[in-house]
Design a protein around this motif. Structure first.
Motif, PDB file in Angstrom:
ATOM      1  N   GLY A 424       0.788  -1.231  -0.154  1.00  5.60           N
ATOM      2  CA  GLY A 424      -0.094  -0.094   0.033  1.00  5.60           C
ATOM      3  C   GLY A 424       0.849   1.221   0.059  1.00  5.60           C
ATOM      4  O   GLY A 424       0.164   2.391  -0.080  1.00  5.60           O
ATOM      5  N   VAL A 425       2.082   1.124   0.178  1.00  3.91           N
ATOM      6  CA  VAL A 425       3.176   2.446  -0.047  1.00  3.91           C
ATOM      7  C   VAL A 425       3.463   2.479  -1.307  1.00  3.91           C
ATOM      8  O   VAL A 425       3.947   1.740  -2.012  1.00  3.91           O
ATOM      9  CB  VAL A 425       4.290   2.372   0.820  1.00  3.91           C
ATOM     10  N   PRO A 426       3.054   3.742  -1.808  1.00  6.55           N
ATOM     11  CA  PRO A 426       3.365   4.043  -3.415  1.00  6.55           C
ATOM     12  C   PRO A 426       4.636   4.111  -3.643  1.00  6.55           C
ATOM     13  O   PRO A 426       5.704   4.345  -2.767  1.00  6.55           O
ATOM     14  CB  PRO A 426       2.822   5.518  -3.471  1.00  6.55           C
ATOM     15  N   PRO A 427       5.412   3.309  -4.605  1.00  3.08           N
ATOM     16  CA  PRO A 427       6.803   3.248  -4.996  1.00  3.08           C
ATOM     17  C   PRO A 427       7.377   4.615  -5.018  1.00  3.08           C
ATOM     18  O   PRO A 427       8.578   4.813  -4.675  1.00  3.08           O
ATOM     19  CB  PRO A 427       6.707   2.579  -6.346  1.00  3.08           C
ATOM     20  N   GLU A 428       6.736   5.757  -5.566  1.00  2.00           N
ATOM     21  CA  GLU A 428       7.185   7.116  -5.843  1.00  2.00           C
ATOM     22  C   GLU A 428       7.059   7.777  -4.485  1.00  2.00           C
ATOM     23  O   GLU A 428       5.855   8.289  -4.235  1.00  2.00           O
ATOM     24  CB  GLU A 428       6.612   7.747  -7.084  1.00  2.00           C
ATOM     25  N   ARG A 429       7.775   7.789  -3.715  1.00  2.00           N
ATOM     26  CA  ARG A 429       7.319   8.338  -2.161  1.00  2.00           C
ATOM     27  C   ARG A 429       8.297   9.998  -2.502  1.00  2.00           C
ATOM     28  O   ARG A 429       9.127  10.292  -3.126  1.00  2.00           O
ATOM     29  CB  ARG A 429       8.201   7.868  -1.119  1.00  2.00           C
ATOM     30  N   GLN A 430       7.533  10.886  -2.126  1.00  2.00           N
ATOM     31  CA  GLN A 430       7.811  12.342  -2.261  1.00  2.00           C
ATOM     32  C   GLN A 430       8.457  12.806  -0.927  1.00  2.00           C
ATOM     33  O   GLN A 430       8.125  12.523   0.219  1.00  2.00           O
ATOM     34  CB  GLN A 430       6.740  13.134  -2.630  1.00  2.00           C
ATOM     35  N   TRP A 431       9.402  13.946  -0.891  1.00  2.00           N
ATOM     36  CA  TRP A 431       9.664  14.634   0.343  1.00  2.00           C
ATOM     37  C   TRP A 431       8.875  15.313   0.839  1.00  2.00           C
ATOM     38  O   TRP A 431       7.853  15.880   0.055  1.00  2.00           O
ATOM     39  CB  TRP A 431      11.071  15.520  -0.177  1.00  2.00           C
ATOM     40  N   ALA A 432       8.668  15.442   2.249  1.00  2.54           N
ATOM     41  CA  ALA A 432       7.615  16.219   2.765  1.00  2.54           C
ATOM     42  C   ALA A 432       8.268  16.793   4.046  1.00  2.54           C
ATOM     43  O   ALA A 432       9.297  16.185   4.546  1.00  2.54           O
ATOM     44  CB  ALA A 432       6.326  15.232   3.340  1.00  2.54           C
ATOM     45  N   ARG A 433       7.570  17.912   4.541  1.00  4.76           N
ATOM     46  CA  ARG A 433       8.191  18.509   5.788  1.00  4.76           C
ATOM     47  C   ARG A 433       7.179  18.100   6.825  1.00  4.76           C
ATOM     48  O   ARG A 433       5.845  18.200   6.598  1.00  4.76           O
ATOM     49  CB  ARG A 433       8.293  19.853   5.692  1.00  4.76           C
ATOM     50  N   PHE A 434       7.476  17.600   7.886  1.00  3.16           N
ATOM     51  CA  PHE A 434       6.589  17.338   9.263  1.00  3.16           C
ATOM     52  C   PHE A 434       7.084  18.348  10.358  1.00  3.16           C
ATOM     53  O   PHE A 434       7.905  18.624  10.623  1.00  3.16           O
ATOM     54  CB  PHE A 434       7.153  15.911   9.762  1.00  3.16           C
ATOM     55  N   TYR A 435       5.917  19.331  10.475  1.00  3.76           N
ATOM     56  CA  TYR A 435       5.796  20.360  11.208  1.00  3.76           C
ATOM     57  C   TYR A 435       5.205  19.672  12.399  1.00  3.76           C
ATOM     58  O   TYR A 435       4.291  19.591  12.733  1.00  3.76           O
ATOM     59  CB  TYR A 435       5.226  21.611  10.865  1.00  3.76           C
ATOM     60  N   VAL A 436       6.289  19.929  13.650  1.00  4.33           N
ATOM     61  CA  VAL A 436       5.397  19.356  14.917  1.00  4.33           C
ATOM     62  C   VAL A 436       5.749  20.672  15.652  1.00  4.33           C
ATOM     63  O   VAL A 436       6.580  21.474  16.212  1.00  4.33           O
ATOM     64  CB  VAL A 436       6.495  18.384  15.577  1.00  4.33           C
ATOM     65  N   LYS A 437       4.540  21.175  16.105  1.00  5.58           N
ATOM     66  CA  LYS A 437       4.448  22.426  16.737  1.00  5.58           C
ATOM     67  C   LYS A 437       4.372  22.271  18.202  1.00  5.58           C
ATOM     68  O   LYS A 437       3.277  21.568  18.780  1.00  5.58           O
ATOM     69  CB  LYS A 437       3.120  23.264  16.265  1.00  5.58           C
ATOM     70  N   ILE A 438       5.028  22.918  19.077  1.00  2.00           N
ATOM     71  CA  ILE A 438       5.117  22.554  20.411  1.00  2.00           C
ATOM     72  C   ILE A 438       4.484  24.257  21.103  1.00  2.00           C
ATOM     73  O   ILE A 438       5.117  25.249  20.981  1.00  2.00           O
ATOM     74  CB  ILE A 438       6.373  22.343  21.038  1.00  2.00           C
ATOM     75  N   TYR A 439       3.123  23.854  21.724  1.00  2.00           N
ATOM     76  CA  TYR A 439       2.712  25.273  22.226  1.00  2.00           C
ATOM     77  C   TYR A 439       3.000  25.620  23.569  1.00  2.00           C
ATOM     78  O   TYR A 439       3.761  26.388  24.039  1.00  2.00           O
ATOM     79  CB  TYR A 439       1.270  25.582  21.883  1.00  2.00           C
ATOM     80  N   ARG A 440       2.496  24.932  24.417  1.00  2.00           N
ATOM     81  CA  ARG A 440       2.681  25.015  25.661  1.00  2.00           C
ATOM     82  C   ARG A 440       2.418  23.927  26.558  1.00  2.00           C
ATOM     83  O   ARG A 440       2.006  22.736  25.997  1.00  2.00           O
ATOM     84  CB  ARG A 440       1.857  26.115  26.348  1.00  2.00           C
TER      85      ARG A 440
END
Length: 1986
Positions: A424-440
């Motif tokens: 189920g994972v596509p062969p063409e994987r793309q680059w992505a940014r993962f933003y983990v936001k830490i508030y408080r």
């Protein structure tokens, strides 16, 4: 809102019969009870109720159907009544009498009377009492709050009942006349008669609304009303755990059975990775190394030089001993590094990473032969950097991995189709940014000692928070951290951590950790894991991972700060947290990058940046929540805590935590703040809060301290008696109840499903009738539940604080549940008798999916902790998820423990709860809990047992809504409990003897009693009744009837010294009889049931018991059923189980076959010499004869003995049978050697064969097969019809084909038949492996094959093969074996016909049921059962084996057995068994090869050799070790003489040879030869597929097939064999046919009967009565195990064993299976010309482009044998002429298509290592440079087995030939022998794309070594057979001849201006220098004025 239908009567019915009614509204149906034997009037008088979520429309329809009920057939419809609800909606109450209509819509006479009422929405608010609301919010506001009113679904919530119905709290529930509950719960459509054997309603009536899924005894009376006839005791099933965990009424929730937390315990894991090869690596002429990293361990492959597609085939193993959580988060990283050496670390080409959990989640926990895509993390715009082919497997202890067969792997590699990615994972994987936001964060604990703080405060005068938090995020092997917020309990960060990775990522979890920054070392405060699978959805309507902004709660160790926190692991996220640590507001977003965008930073370093703050309210409106708890009982308090007063504290978040809570979140209230933040005691705050009308309540979070009282030796209890302490806590949380509600609805559906599935499994296990009906009911219920979810979950869409994840999850949950509902519906229709098990597996998938969906990733309210405190120390805790306690007005959304009494067992925190310490209960609480919004708290007492008065605190007096601080029960009932403890089985062995001295301790409320101790048994039959008198239970009588408290039973082992050992625990619910009920069937007396005993998380046996709780009425005990006094005087005052309850017994005879004892270990250092076996069952038994000298002959001389015993009729209640072996020493002493308990006698019960079955018919002839028809033969070319392919007996077609062809003398397909002299055993082996692979690929299971009939048998394999071919895209056109092949363009892959054997991918015995067809092996155990922590396994407890068998039958033996011919009474049921006298046997072991051995040396390799042990024989084949190989091919046979029974256990071990020191054991496998030898399956020598007297397939057995057949017929008393006419044989009534002639070595044909005899043997299982499968000629694959690493495979060994009795004719010489020697070849390559080579150099003089070309070639590797042509200088057109010959001698293994090289690995190696590499010829063109390094221009690699045929001319030669983009015919040099043509040479340009850099014309000529010797040629252009000099134009040497001309050209034209500029510059510099030189002198002159 609810619709109530009261069905009164149905009249004018015809005839007598049982009637049932079905009432349907909105697709939800209810059934009435069955009215039995009605005449013309059926008086139903039942009320049905539907809670409705949306108001009823005036055109909706109510339907009532009346059926004639039948137990056997389907119910027959009498008539239907349909009513449009328009009138009902208008008037809210209608009474109707009307006639019914039949199927054809015709009116019939039958009429019915029904009353319908409707409570509409608008009535809802009216029915609340204004005064019931708390606080001053007006009702209108309440209306506005959509969340409240939308859900005012009354379903059995009394709060919203119309005034007409009775109030709940005082009177209990209304009962209708039928004595059943009036309220029908929605969604309870459960199959009623679950627990009834024979008398069950028909499948048309699965929905019973109010019955629990498992009917317990207290429901049987209801059933009896419905079912009439009394139940005989045996029809009532035994319950398992389900019986206890099912509820009758709704006042109690289920206890948790399992005690031990399984999460944090370390386990053994092994990660094995094979790096096979790499392809398409980006870069020119590189020297790649692959680095494999798991966690922090790195390993490297060797370096391959100058190649872009290196072949490694290296195997690495990493061993770990960590907990599963840590293991699965480890990252596996595979990276390719270019030119690494000792000094430099090399440059990274690309890498690939994935977490271990992803691999573990794969089927078989592995990826096999998959290609990992490499990408460069530092340059994300670059695209892929190549592929690495590898195998990755992760094994935990006890997992067995099926390794796909490692034969010749020659699949044309389809890289794109086999990528190393989960399904189920596509062969063409793309680059992505993962933003983990830490508030408080909020509520952090203090992380510093207060001492320091006080010092600081004294000096500086400031009071700081004692924690410096920062947040660290780990993801995919990288980590990022936020800034540190100094001294803050409520830090604000507003930062985001950005990761760049491929999407979807192959790392499933992200770890977010709050840490405390400290000068010495930072410690974790709390950890939260974000599971990306839960916050994203990969479907087509899915969504990217997203989260929040939402709070997540963190749990860990207790909050008090200590320097050495023993529970620090809990804060790291290992194990279950025992206390709330903090909550953190996080968000997560993912953005897919467009890598073509030039502004993109291409690095993947982690970045931390500021993020925009979010508003306070984004996580939801703050609401006041109210938690109420009442402690009804506290017992089983461990005696260690018995001396000090005990108090219980309840906390939610930091609220209620008075000891170390601190830093409470400030209350979001419009009032002044409640004083200083440090103020701890919440009770003092009450003064700050002005009291409102309701009196604002302070919290009371702990019970008053109380001294425990003694219950018995081990446990204490708190004497609460009638005064039950209460706690209540107010807390403020964001209102995100919707999340929890949706999770609860799904949990409810899942719980019901699980319960139902357990029942079905129980029914299958106990062989109840109709499990399929129950399953249909379960599925029906599931689909109803799913539809219900859709209607409920969709409310509340407009909520402002819903995050994107909330919306997306809701959509995807609704989609999933909708489809699940549909699937369940369709599945329900498919459930049939024989498919129940498969469908149950599908339900298991539903369950997993539901549990997965119900887990909410965004938390809201923290969990509730209950701590037991003694002396102000925290002792033990329990943790209850807040969603389970959450109140809702809608029944389905209600938490499963809300407003119920829950039994909690407190456990020790953290690691202390591991192992046996964690299994003792610290305390058992009966606790009532309620959590909900404060404004809904009107009902918080509604679920308590009735009959109490509230005691309120001073300020709350007289206020209705004020919670009580304790409850005083005014009503109490007196009871007597009778515990009928019958027996237990399969208990835990607690003593070193391997037995236990068990007794049971029964706890009920605050009393406990013990049974007597029975010595030395694992299966005690106590047969004892324990009576508990004077039990006082509080509450209403009828509630106690439905919901008695639970009983805890603990089993202990009595020790003479010290305290008793805990052996396990189980729970039970008693059957209650009220004073006004009669003690009579169907409910009483109760039946014995099995209860599963748990020890920690493991099951530890079963208890067979019954419990009844009898109310003592006003007349005292006189009314109770009498207790019959002690029956047997010798047991003293012990009362046995009364007659009605104990099982009905009848006489059975047990016959025991005593064969022998094996492998007895020493007892107390003395060897066993005179053993005897004692068999005991139910108090009776028999002893074997004594073995007088165990060493000489360990078999018994008397084979069969018997004894008679009374056993229960019901087979499930049969007691276990104990086998004990004692050693008789001198002076009449006995020592116990070991024992074995046969827990179930079922498999030994004699069941007379069904003589009517077709297989028994012995009349008439059955001709088993015919000669195959002609068309089949045509198929032969494509389909291999081996005789294993179907169940029809037919002889191999090919055999006849051969003969027919030979007769005709024609060669229809000459290439089809390899020359027999060329074939050897290995050809047969590899052909068999190919077949095995094809069978796997085509998915044709052998079982399926055997089921197919003749036609399918021919068609089936065909289809399968076609499938397999399609999959391989017809790329394979080769044939197996070195035989001369057919032309490669053949349209079909034709297989040469080679006789095959059977390759079993597992041990032979697992295929044939351990060869226990008549001789069983019982392992004798001694010593304690190990607990997990010692890692001891059952293997270590085995002290020997008893061989024998049992046969159990009712006493008069069936006549037909004793009347059979040759019946010998002394053998009883064991007729025809061989004698057990010692017998000498020649054992011949053939070891083929080993695969995947565990490396034993530092270099990651091993030097394996074989060692064989059998009795006293010990063969070590040390001199023939195989150097540095993990997949060695041994190909050896060993002959050992053995005498059974003394030597019967064969051990084949693989050792690692070491030059110094002892050799290490890699692994060993043990084979029990005796069982094989005596088995009916005839495992002595496998039966070959065909019979031949010579050649590679020679018959190995000294007996010919006809002799074997005759012998089998004689032994089995079968009529036959009758041979004749030729080609036929008749055995019993089966006739077999086959060829009648055989050909000897000289080609002479002789008549023979062997072929037909063999065909009968191969189908012996078809013979009636005695038939069974005979073992075929085979190779078995056995796992190698090492005792040091139990349970983890160390590799596999392929072998087979033949055995020949010495008194029979001697067998021939062993087969030669020695490994094939590689064949010597010479490859001659002539490089004629090149063309269109790119021109690299600019000519120094003339400026024109040219190249100095030479061609380099090699076969084995650049180091070993590279050869270069001479240089063609100064080629201006890219043309070069060489006429140069390379010679490459090599050794080649045709079967594996590999070249074999032997070389020393390094200068220090002791011996040569053998490598196998693919046969690939590499040709490269280079540009020669005189002074600098030569430049690489291009290359081509030709796989000698399949390379593109060269083009005829240079013009036709294109780049596509090499890249495979056009279909070029492929040729093999091994078939063509000589090939000439043009081939393209390629290189990659800057953009990583291939470009054509030249063409080469070459000729390849392959000769065998002998041919090459006869016809020698010279290297280069030398003699003999020299090539002529190339015709090169003279321009090549032009600059040598005319240097002056060149120089003139240089100076005048080319560099004229440059030279002039240089001269001018030099002059200028000279002037400047002179000026500077003379300046000082002149300055002096000037100054002095000289």
């Amino acid at each position: 809102m609810a619709l109530l239908v009261h069905l009164k009567t149905v009249s004018e019915l015809r005839g007598r019969g049982d009637r049932i009614a079905k009432v349907t509204f909105r697709g939800q149906s209810f059934y009435s009870r069955v009215l039995e034997n009605c005449e013309d009037v059926a008086d139903f008088d039942e009320t049905f109720r539907w809670p409705v979520a949306s108001s009823i429309d005036s055109n909706e329809i109510l339907e009532i159907q009346i059926f004639n009920y039948s137990k056997v057939f389907s119910n027959r419809l009498i008539g239907t009544f349909r009513m449009v609800l328009q009138k009902v909606v208008e008037e809210n109450h209608v009474e109707v009498t009307d006639t019914l209509i039949d199927d054809n819509n015709a009116i019939i006479k039958t009429s019915l009377c029904v009353e319908v009422r409707y409570q509409a929405t608008d009535g809802t608010v009216g029915s609340w009492d204004d005064g019931d609301f708390l606080g001053d919010e007006s009702l209108q506001e309440e209306e506005k709050d959509s969340q409240e009113t939308d859900g005012l679904l009354p379903s059995s919530r009394p709060s919203s009942r119309p005034p007409g119905e009775k109030s709940f709290r005082s009177k209990g529930r209304e009962k209708t006349k039928g004595g059943r509950d009036g309220e029908h719960k929605a969604g309870r459509s459960v199959f009623s008669a679950m627990k009834l054997g024979k008398n069950r309603p028909h499948k048309e009536e699965p929905q019973r609304q109010d019955e629990p899924a498992v009917l317990e005894m207290d429901d049987l009376d209801r059933l009896a009303i419905r079912l009439g006839d009394g139940l005989d005791p045996d029809t009532v099933s035994l319950a398992s755990v389900t019986a206890l965990t099912t509820n009758v009424s709704n006042k109690r929730s289920k206890p948790d059975i399992k005690m031990e937390p399984s999460a944090g315990r370390p386990m053994d894991y092994q990660v094995s990775i094979t790096v096979i090869e790499a392809r398409q690596l980006v870069g020119l002429n590189m020297d790649p190394v692959v680095c494999v990293e798991v966690g922090d361990d790195k390993k490297y492959t060797s370096m391959k030089e100058s190649t872009n597609c290196p072949y490694y085939n290296e195997y690495f193993v990493f061993d770990f001993h960590v907990s599963p959580d840590v293991m699965f988060d480890k990252i596996i990283k595979i990276s390719v590094i270019h030119s690494k050496n000792l000094l430099r670390s090399g440059t990274l080409v690309g890498s690939f990473k994935m977490d271990v959990g992803t691999v573990y989640a794969q089927p078989e926990h592995q990826f096999h032969h998959k290609w990992a895509i490499l990408s460069d993390p530092d340059d994300i715009s670059a695209g892929l950097k190549g592929y690495v082919k590898c195998d990755v497997a992760v094994v935990g202890k006890g997992d067995n991995i099926k390794t796909p067969h490692k034969a010749n792997e020659t699949d044309e590699d389809d890289i794109e189709g086999n990528l190393l990615l989960p399904e189920g994972v596509p062969p063409e994987r793309q680059w992505a940014r993962f933003y983990v936001k830490i508030y408080r964060a909020e509520g952090l604990p203090r992380m510093n000692t207060s001492l320091m703080a006080n010092v600081k405060k004294a000096f500086i005068g400031e009071n700081k928070d004692l924690v410096d938090p920062y947040v660290q995020v780990f993801f995919a092997g990288q980590k990022g951290k936020t800034s540190v917020q100094k001294s803050s309990y409520e830090p604000l960060w507003n930062e985001q951590v950005v990761f760049t990775d491929l999407f979807p990522p192959l790392c499933k979890r992200m770890k977010v950790q709050i840490r405390d920054s400290d000068k010495v070392n930072d410690v974790a405060i709390g950890t939260h894991f974000i599971d990306l699978r839960k916050i994203s959805n990969d479907g087509d309507k899915g969504f990217l991972p997203t989260l929040g902004p939402a709070w997540v709660n963190m749990y860990g160790s207790t909050r008090n700060y200590t320097l050495l926190d023993e529970h620090q692991d809990l804060n790291e996220g290992l194990g279950e947290g025992v206390s709330f640590r903090a909550r953190l507001m996080v968000g997560l977003a993912v953005e897919i990058l467009d890598t073509s965008n030039p502004e993109l930073t291409s690095s993947t370093e982690v970045q931390v940046e500021q993020t925009t703050p979010v508003s306070e309210s984004c996580t939801g409106k703050m609401e006041e929540f109210f938690l109420f708890g009442a402690f009804l009982e506290a017992s089983m308090i461990d005696r260690k805590n018995g001396d000090k007063p005990v108090t219980f504290e309840v906390t939610i978040g930091n609220y209620g935590n008075e000891v170390d809570g601190l830093s409470r979140p400030q209350r979001p209230r419009p009032r002044k703040e409640p004083g200083d933040e440090e103020e701890v005691d919440l009770i003092q705050n009450s003064s700050d809060d002005e009291t409102d009308e309701g009196g604002d309540l302070a919290s009371v979070s702990s019970t008053p301290p109380m001294r425990p009282q003694i219950t018995d030796r081990n446990y204490f209890h708190l004497p609460y008696l009638e005064r039950k302490p209460c706690i209540y806590i107010k807390s403020w949380w964001p209102d995100q109840r919707r999340r929890l509600y949706n999770a609860n609805i799904m949990d409810h559906i899942a719980d019901k499903l699980e319960e139902g599935m357990n029942d079905v499994q129980e029914m299958i296990k106990t062989e109840k009738s109709y499990p399929e009906r129950r399953l249909r009911g379960v599925l029906e219920e599931l689909s109803c539940g799913c539809h219900r979810f859709l209607s409920l979950a969709d409310k509340d869409q407009c909520h402002s604080s819903r995050t994107r994840l909330d919306r997306e999850r809701l959509k995807s949950c609704m989609r999933e549940l909708e489809s699940m509902g549909q699937q369940a519906k369709t599945l329900r229709a498919q459930v049939k008798r024989h498919t129940v098990r498969d469908k149950l597996r599908l339900c298991q998938n539903f369950l997993q999916k539901l549990r997965f969906l119900a887990d909410e990733p965004q938390h809201s309210i923290p969990d509730v902790f209950i701590w037991m405190m003694s002396n102000n120390k925290r002792i033990a805790y329990a943790r209850v998820p807040s969603k389970d306690l959450l109140f809702s007005i809608v029944e389905e959304e209600l938490g499963k423990d809300c407003a119920k009494v829950k039994t909690l067992f407190l456990k020790l925190p953290g690691k202390r709860s591991f192992g046996s310490a964690g299994w003792t209960v610290q305390a058992k609480l009966e606790l009532y809990l309620w959590l909900g919004l404060s404004k809904q708290r009107k009902d918080f007492l509604c679920g308590l047992p009735c009959g109490f008065e509230e005691v309120k605190a001073a300020q709350g007096l007289g206020l209705h809504s004020f919670p009580p601080i304790s409850l005083i029960y005014t009503k109490k009932q007196a009871f007597q409990l009778r515990a009928h403890m019958y027996q237990a089985r399969s208990l835990f062995a607690a003593d070193s003897s391997g037995l236990s001295d068990p007794f049971a301790r029964v706890f009920f409320i605050n009393q406990s009693q013990c049974t007597e101790v029975l010595n030395e048994t694992l299966c005690p039959t106590w047969d004892q009744m324990l009576v508990f008198d004077n039990l006082e239970l509080y509450g209403e009588a009828h509630e106690l009837r439905d919901d008695p408290p639970i009983i805890v039973i603990e089993i202990y082992d009595q020790d003479t010294m010290g305290k008793a050992d805990f052996m396990g625990r189980t729970f039970a619910k008693p059957l209650v009889k009220m004073a006004d009920e009669a003690y009579c069937p169907p409910r009483f007396p109760p039946q014995l049931e099995y209860y599963q005993i748990y020890r920690g998380n493991a099951t530890a046996g079963d208890l067979l018991a019954a419990f009844e709780l009898l109310q003592i009425g006003p007349a005292g005990k006189a009314d109770l059923p009498p207790i019959n006094g002690p029956v047997d005087v010798d047991r003293g005052p012990i009362m046995p189980v009364p007659v009605g309850i104990r099982p009905v017994l009848s006489k059975y005879r047990i016959e025991v076959l005593f064969w022998g004892l094996r492998d007895l270990k020493r007892v107390n250092l003395a060897q066993v010499d005179r053993p005897r076996v004692d068999i005991e069952c139910a108090g009776k038994g028999v002893q074997s004869s004594l073995i007088h000298n165990y060493k000489k002959n360990p078999n018994f001389n008397t084979l069969v003995k018997w004894f008679e015993v009374d056993l229960p009729e019901n087979e499930l209640l049969h007691p276990p049978l104990n086998i004990r072996v004692v050693d008789c020493r001198a002076f009449g002493r006995y020592t116990l050697v070991g024992s074995h308990a046969v827990s179930s006698l079922r498999r030994f019960i004699y069941r007379p064969p069904d003589r009517s079955a077709p297989s028994w018919s012995t009349t008439g002839e059955v001709v088993v097969n015919m000669e195959p028809e002609v068309p089949v033969r045509k198929l032969e070319t494509m389909v291999k019809l081996d005789a294993t392919s179907d169940a029809v007996v037919k002889v191999d077609v090919a055999e006849e084909e051969k003969e027919k062809r030979k007769k005709k003398g024609s060669s229809a397909e000459p290439e089809e038949e390899p020359d027999d002299s060329m074939l050897d055993w290995w050809s047969k082996y590899f052909a068999s492996i190919d077949t095995m692979k094809e069978q796997e690929a085509s998915g044709i299971d052998l079982e399926e094959k055997e089921d197919m009939d003749n036609a399918d048998g021919l068609r089936g394999p065909m289809k399968g093969k076609e499938k397999a071919k399609a999959a391989k895209e017809e790329k394979k056109k080769r044939i197996q074996g070195p035989g001369p092949g057919q032309a490669s363009e053949a349209p079909e892959k034709k297989k040469p016909k080679i006789d095959e054997l059977k390759v079993y991918p597992k041990e032979l015995e697992s295929e044939f049921d351990n060869f226990e067809d008549w001789l069983h092996t019982f392992n004798l155990l001694r010593g304690k059962t190990g607990d997990d922590e010692d890692g001891s396994t059952e293997e270590e407890r085995i002290v020997g084996r008893f061989k024998g068998s049992l046969c159990v039958y009712k006493v008069p033996l069936p006549e037909d057995v004793s009347r059979e011919a040759g019946y010998d009474p002394s053998y009883g049921m064991f007729q025809g068994i061989p004698s057990n006298d010692p017998i000498n046997v020649l054992v011949r072991i053939y070891v083929v090869r080993a695969t995947d051995l565990h490396p034993a040396d530092i270099n990651g390799k091993a030097d394996p050799y074989i060692a064989i042990r059998l009795g006293k024989t010990d063969i070590r084949d040390k001199e023939n070790y195989i150097s540095k190989q993990l997949n060695p091919v041994f190909g050896k046979s060993f002959d050992v003489e053995a005498s059974f029974p003394m030597e019967s256990m064969l051990t084949v071990a693989v050792y690692d040879w070491d030059l110094v020191g002892t050799d290490d054991l890699i692994g060993e496998t043990k084979i029990d030869l005796e069982n094989r030898f005596y088995s009916k399956h005839r495992a002595t020598c496998g039966i070959a597929q065909t019979y031949s007297t010579h050649g590679y397939n020679i018959w190995r057995d000294p007996m010919k097939p006809s002799q074997i057949l005759t012998r089998l017929c004689k032994e089995g008393k079968v009529d036959g064999p009758h041979f004749g006419p030729p080609g036929r044989v008749k055995v019993s009534n089966r006739v077999f046919t086959g060829p009648s002639e055989i050909e000897d070595e000289n080609g002479q044909r002789k008549p023979t009967e062997e072929h037909v005899a063999l065909s009968a043997l191969r189908h012996w299982e078809d013979i009636p009565r005695v038939g069974c499968r005979l073992v075929p000629e085979h190779v078995e694959t056995r796992p190698l195990l090492n005792p040091d690493k139990p349970g983890i495979e160390q590799g596999r060994l392929e072998l087979w064993v033949d055995m020949f009795p010495m008194d029979m004719p001697a067998p021939g010489t062993p087969l030669d299976i020695s490994p094939r020697k590689p064949k010597k070849y010479e490859l001659r390559v002539i490089v004629w010309n090149t063309d269109e080579v790119v021109l690299e150099d600019d000519d120094f003089f003339t400026g024109e482009k040219s190249s100095d070309i030479f061609v380099r070639g090699w076969l084995k590797g650049q180091q070993e044998d590279k050869q270069d042509t001479d240089v063609h200088y100064h080629s201006l057109t890219g043309e070069g002429n060489f006429n140069w010959r390379y010679l490459f001698p090599f050794d080649y293994l045709a079967a594996e298509e590999k070249i074999v090289i032997s070389k020393k690995e390094s200068m220090f190696s002791w011996d040569e290592t053998e490598y196998k590499i693919p046969a690939r010829l590499t040709l490269q063109i280079w540009d020669a440079d005189h002074f600098s390094a030569d430049d690489f221009l291009g290359a081509i690699e030709l796989d000698l087995n399949r390379f593109p045929r060269g083009a005829k001319t240079a013009k036709q030669c294109t780049m596509e030939m090499a890249t495979g983009e056009v279909d070029v015919p492929l040729v093999s040099i091994f078939k063509q022998k000589r090939v000439k043509g043009w081939w393209p040479l390629l290189a990659r340009n800057e953009n990583d794309e291939f470009e054509l850099t030249g063409k080469v014309e070459a000729e390849l000529h392959l000769l065998t070594a002998e041919e090459a010797e006869k016809n020698p040629v010279g290297l280069a252009r030398n003699e003999p057979d020299p090539l002529e000099k190339p015709n090169r134009p003279d321009t090549a040497f032009v600059w040598f001849l005319n240097p002056l001309k060149s120089i003139k050209y240089l100076i005048c034209t080319r560099y004229k201006w440059l030279i002039i500029k240089i001269v001018l510059a030099l002059l200028g510099l000279l002037m400047l220098a002179l000026f500077l030189y003379s300046l000082p002198g002149y300055m002096v002159k000037k100054l002095l004025g000289a």
